[in-house]
Design an enzyme around this catalytic site. Structure first.
Site, PDB file in Angstrom:
ATOM      1  N   CYS A   1       8.302  -2.584  -7.145  1.00  0.00           N
ATOM      2  CA  CYS A   1       9.024  -3.089  -8.314  1.00  0.00           C
ATOM      3  C   CYS A   1       8.749  -2.298  -9.588  1.00  0.00           C
ATOM      4  O   CYS A   1       9.459  -2.455 -10.580  1.00  0.00           O
ATOM      5  CB  CYS A   1       8.699  -4.561  -8.535  1.00  0.00           C
ATOM      6  SG  CYS A   1       9.142  -5.610  -7.119  1.00  0.00           S
TER       7      CYS A   1
ATOM      8  N   HIS B   1      10.309  -5.749 -15.587  1.00  0.00           N
ATOM      9  CA  HIS B   1      10.819  -6.018 -14.246  1.00  0.00           C
ATOM     10  C   HIS B   1      11.249  -7.477 -14.167  1.00  0.00           C
ATOM     11  O   HIS B   1      10.511  -8.373 -14.568  1.00  0.00           O
ATOM     12  CB  HIS B   1       9.732  -5.720 -13.213  1.00  0.00           C
ATOM     13  CG  HIS B   1       9.992  -6.295 -11.868  1.00  0.00           C
ATOM     14  ND1 HIS B   1      11.199  -6.147 -11.217  1.00  0.00           N
ATOM     15  CD2 HIS B   1       9.200  -7.046 -11.047  1.00  0.00           C
ATOM     16  CE1 HIS B   1      11.140  -6.764 -10.047  1.00  0.00           C
ATOM     17  NE2 HIS B   1       9.948  -7.318  -9.931  1.00  0.00           N
TER      18      HIS B   1
ATOM     19  N   ASN C   1      15.576 -11.091  -8.134  1.00  0.00           N
ATOM     20  CA  ASN C   1      14.605 -10.006  -8.213  1.00  0.00           C
ATOM     21  C   ASN C   1      15.107  -8.876  -7.318  1.00  0.00           C
ATOM     22  O   ASN C   1      15.101  -8.996  -6.100  1.00  0.00           O
ATOM     23  CB  ASN C   1      13.234 -10.520  -7.733  1.00  0.00           C
ATOM     24  CG  ASN C   1      12.160  -9.449  -7.730  1.00  0.00           C
ATOM     25  OD1 ASN C   1      12.445  -8.253  -7.717  1.00  0.00           O
ATOM     26  ND2 ASN C   1      10.909  -9.873  -7.704  1.00  0.00           N
TER      27      ASN C   1
END
Length: 329
Positions: free
Chosen positions: A118, A255, A285
């Protein structure tokens, strides 16, 4: 402003893409023991996009680049390096970057994938900025893309509510008059690798057996603790390196893991939550794609303007984290 850490490179174009299929919270309610109110309260996520069965990371990356070309009329012919940030490539090899090169027929370019999960887009963008500023490359295509639906266990309600698919691309080019990469801060803590992982050739980590059978496994509580501690510390270092104050930051783009994490990071770092841009509400996500998707949403909504100072910060498996201070436009 005297900033010795600034790099002579800037982002000249951006594009993004998400798959057509929408997976709603109501649909997830039929799959696992959850509901819309519970998901929104704990994550802020309402929808996520899911790649088709025959749609993989390289396809999403290609569509993001096509979007960038259509909007900015940027040429790929003189691209001399392609970096794809992903941990869900179509194949172990050839790389997703090579598949992008083949699709567009870019004549003379290096190509490789970068896996910092990520934090991947921030790592790849930092790498591109440094290589361009050093004069090693002139024009680098950076893409963050992941198809997390391919590795999500849809019987695990703690993870399946979080993840979606998407890709975002940017072009990084040399600019001696307008250095736009203002500061960077990278870090890692490999001892925390056990908190978010996916098994591969090995099924053990430091002698400890792992589960998941090729699916993503995450200890959300530990990842939360890592993010809300590490990112605010990294932001302090970025401000010091760039000789900036919090008030100089126009937009904070972390993020898009979980809205509660973003709220906590803002609170601990003293950055107003109203300055945070995120892509998780309707995309979930999306790992390496979440930061470029959020940036592009901010541009399309008229929030991000030329000259704005952006604070990008990725964090994820490894454990890894990477922050960049970048001037837009």
């Amino acid at each position: 402003m005297n900033n010795l850490s600034a790099l002579n490179a800037r982002i000249t174009a951006i594009g993004s893409y998400v798959p057509d299929r929408i997976l709603t919270n109501d649909e997830l309610e039929k799959m696992v023991d959850t509901n819309d109110e519970w998901i929104v309260q704990r994550t802020g996520i309402r929808e996520r996009r899911i790649a088709a069965e025959d749609e993989y990371t390289s396809h999403l990356c290609i569509r993001a680049v096509e979007d960038m070309i259509a909007r900015y009329q940027t040429s790929l012919d003189d691209v001399d390096l392609i970096i794809v940030a992903t941990h869900t490539p179509d194949l172990p090899f050839p790389s997703a970057a090579c598949l992008v090169q083949a699709h567009f027929g870019i004549p003379v370019t290096g190509a490789y994938d970068l896996n910092a999960t990520c934090a991947g887009f921030s790592y790849a963008l930092h790498t591109a900025g440094a290589l361009v500023s050093a004069g090693v490359h002139r024009k680098v295509l950076v893409i963050g893309g992941d198809t997390l639906s391919k590795i999500t266990d849809y019987t695990d309600r703690s993870t399946c509510i979080l993840f979606g698919d998407g890709a975002g691309s940017v072009m990084v080019e040399r600019d001696d008059e307008y250095p736009a990469f203002l500061a960077h801060h990278l870090g890692s803590d490999g001892t925390g690798g056990k908190h978010v992982y996916r098994t591969g050739l090995a099924s053990h980590l430091n002698g400890v057996p792992l589960g998941g059978e090729g699916k993503l496994v995450q200890n959300g509580r530990e990842v939360y603790k890592f993010a809300v501690t590490t990112v605010p510390q990294g932001i302090e270092k970025l401000l010091a390196k760039s000789n900036m104050q919090r008030s100089d930051i126009d937009w904070f783009i972390p993020h898009s893991a979980n809205l509660r994490i973003i709220e906590s990071i803002c609170e601990k770092s003293g950055i107003p939550f109203e300055k945070a841009l995120y892509s998780l509400v309707f995309y979930g996500n999306t790992s390496a794609a979440s930061i470029p998707l959020a940036l592009d949403l901010g541009i399309k909504e008229g929030k991000v303007q030329a000259g704005d100072t952006l604070l990008l910060y990725g964090f994820g498996g490894g454990l890894t984290h990477a922050g960049l201070m970048v001037r837009w436009g």
